[in-house]
Design a protein around this motif. Structure first.
Motif, short mmCIF file in Angstrom:
data_model
loop_
_atom_site.label_atom_id
_atom_site.label_comp_id
_atom_site.label_asym_id
_atom_site.label_seq_id
_atom_site.Cartn_x
_atom_site.Cartn_y
_atom_site.Cartn_z
N ARG A 151 -7.14 6.05 -14.08
CA ARG A 151 -8.48 6.06 -13.49
C ARG A 151 -9.27 4.79 -13.80
N GLY A 152 -9.31 4.38 -15.05
CA GLY A 152 -10.07 3.19 -15.44
C GLY A 152 -9.56 1.94 -14.76
N ALA A 153 -8.24 1.77 -14.71
CA ALA A 153 -7.65 0.59 -14.06
C ALA A 153 -7.95 0.60 -12.57
N MET A 154 -7.89 1.76 -11.95
CA MET A 154 -8.18 1.86 -10.52
C MET A 154 -9.64 1.56 -10.25
N ALA A 155 -10.54 2.02 -11.11
CA ALA A 155 -11.97 1.74 -10.95
C ALA A 155 -12.23 0.23 -11.05
N TYR B 105 -8.23 -2.25 1.80
CA TYR B 105 -8.75 -3.03 0.68
C TYR B 105 -7.95 -4.33 0.52
N LEU B 106 -6.64 -4.24 0.59
CA LEU B 106 -5.80 -5.44 0.46
C LEU B 106 -5.96 -6.38 1.65
N ASP B 107 -6.30 -5.82 2.79
CA ASP B 107 -6.55 -6.65 3.96
C ASP B 107 -7.83 -7.48 3.75
N ARG B 108 -8.84 -6.87 3.14
CA ARG B 108 -10.09 -7.59 2.84
C ARG B 108 -9.91 -8.57 1.68
N TYR B 109 -9.10 -8.18 0.69
CA TYR B 109 -8.92 -8.99 -0.51
C TYR B 109 -7.43 -9.19 -0.78
N PRO B 110 -6.77 -10.04 0.01
CA PRO B 110 -5.32 -10.22 -0.13
C PRO B 110 -4.90 -10.75 -1.50
N ASP B 111 -5.80 -11.40 -2.21
CA ASP B 111 -5.46 -11.92 -3.53
C ASP B 111 -5.38 -10.82 -4.59
N ALA C 256 0.82 -1.22 0.00
CA ALA C 256 0.00 0.00 0.00
C ALA C 256 0.85 1.27 0.00
N VAL C 257 1.95 1.27 0.72
CA VAL C 257 2.77 2.49 0.81
C VAL C 257 3.37 2.86 -0.55
N PRO C 258 4.10 1.95 -1.23
CA PRO C 258 4.63 2.35 -2.54
C PRO C 258 3.53 2.55 -3.58
N ALA C 259 2.43 1.81 -3.46
CA ALA C 259 1.32 1.99 -4.41
C ALA C 259 0.71 3.38 -4.27
N GLU D 149 -2.81 -7.74 -8.72
CA GLU D 149 -3.54 -6.84 -9.61
C GLU D 149 -3.18 -5.38 -9.34
N LEU D 150 -3.03 -5.02 -8.07
CA LEU D 150 -2.63 -3.65 -7.74
C LEU D 150 -1.24 -3.37 -8.27
N ALA D 151 -0.33 -4.31 -8.09
CA ALA D 151 1.04 -4.12 -8.56
C ALA D 151 1.09 -3.94 -10.07
N THR D 152 0.24 -4.64 -10.82
CA THR D 152 0.28 -4.53 -12.28
C THR D 152 -0.33 -3.25 -12.80
N LEU D 153 -1.24 -2.63 -12.05
CA LEU D 153 -1.83 -1.40 -12.58
C LEU D 153 -0.98 -0.17 -12.31
N LEU D 154 0.02 -0.30 -11.46
CA LEU D 154 0.90 0.83 -11.16
C LEU D 154 1.88 1.04 -12.30
N PRO D 155 2.25 2.30 -12.54
CA PRO D 155 3.22 2.56 -13.60
C PRO D 155 4.57 1.95 -13.26
N ALA D 156 5.25 1.48 -14.27
CA ALA D 156 6.58 0.92 -14.07
C ALA D 156 7.55 2.05 -13.76
#
Length: 150
Positions: free
Chosen positions: A31-35, A86-92, A11-14, A96-103
């Protein structure tokens, strides 16, 4: 406890990456990926979260130069909490969060030392991978130089 730490570790780096993109004006591209990412909580909850993020993006874009760092810091703190919960509720969802972040731009080589300074509001940071020459006057932190004869 380990799951909470894992959620915070992502969560911190994201949050930092999202706020950086928002500050650069890249919110619309994310925005779309985050939604889609937030849809697991349902349409209504995701729409509310996106509304809050849109408001935050507008606040950051409209902030004066003096307030910009503080608005950015507050947004980042709020996003850390939001993403960690959110990640605590849905650890899986961590992948997906890591892939939507910019490289990262020009990622360092594996054996290259890296330097990082975060959450340093109102301070001066000097980072170097070699020698630093501050010149004959040294580094002035806004304090008048000492008078050795006084």
């Amino acid at each position: 406890m380990a799951a909470e730490l894992d959620a915070m570790a992502l969560a911190v780096p994201a949050a930092s990456a999202l706020v950086t993109e928002i500050a650069r004006g890249g919110w619309e591209s994310l925005r779309g990926a985050m939604a889609r990412f937030l849809r697991r909580d349902g349409e209504t909850a995701a729409d509310r979260q996106m509304e809050l993020l849109d408001d935050a993006a507008q606040s950051l874009a409209g902030a004066t130069e003096t307030d910009r760092d503080e608005v950015r810091r507050q947004l980042e703190q709020r996003l850390v909490l939001q993403l960690a919960a959110y990640l605590d509720r849905y650890p899986d969802m961590d992948d997906e969060l890591a892939t939507l972040l910019p490289a990262p731009q020009n990622p360092p080589l594996a054996d290259t030392p890296t330097l990082s300074a975060q959450h340093n509001s109102g301070s001066q940071i000097v980072q170097a991978l070699g020698d630093v020459d501050a010149g004959s006057g040294g580094i002035n932190y806004g304090v008048p130089p000492r008078n050795p004869g006084a």
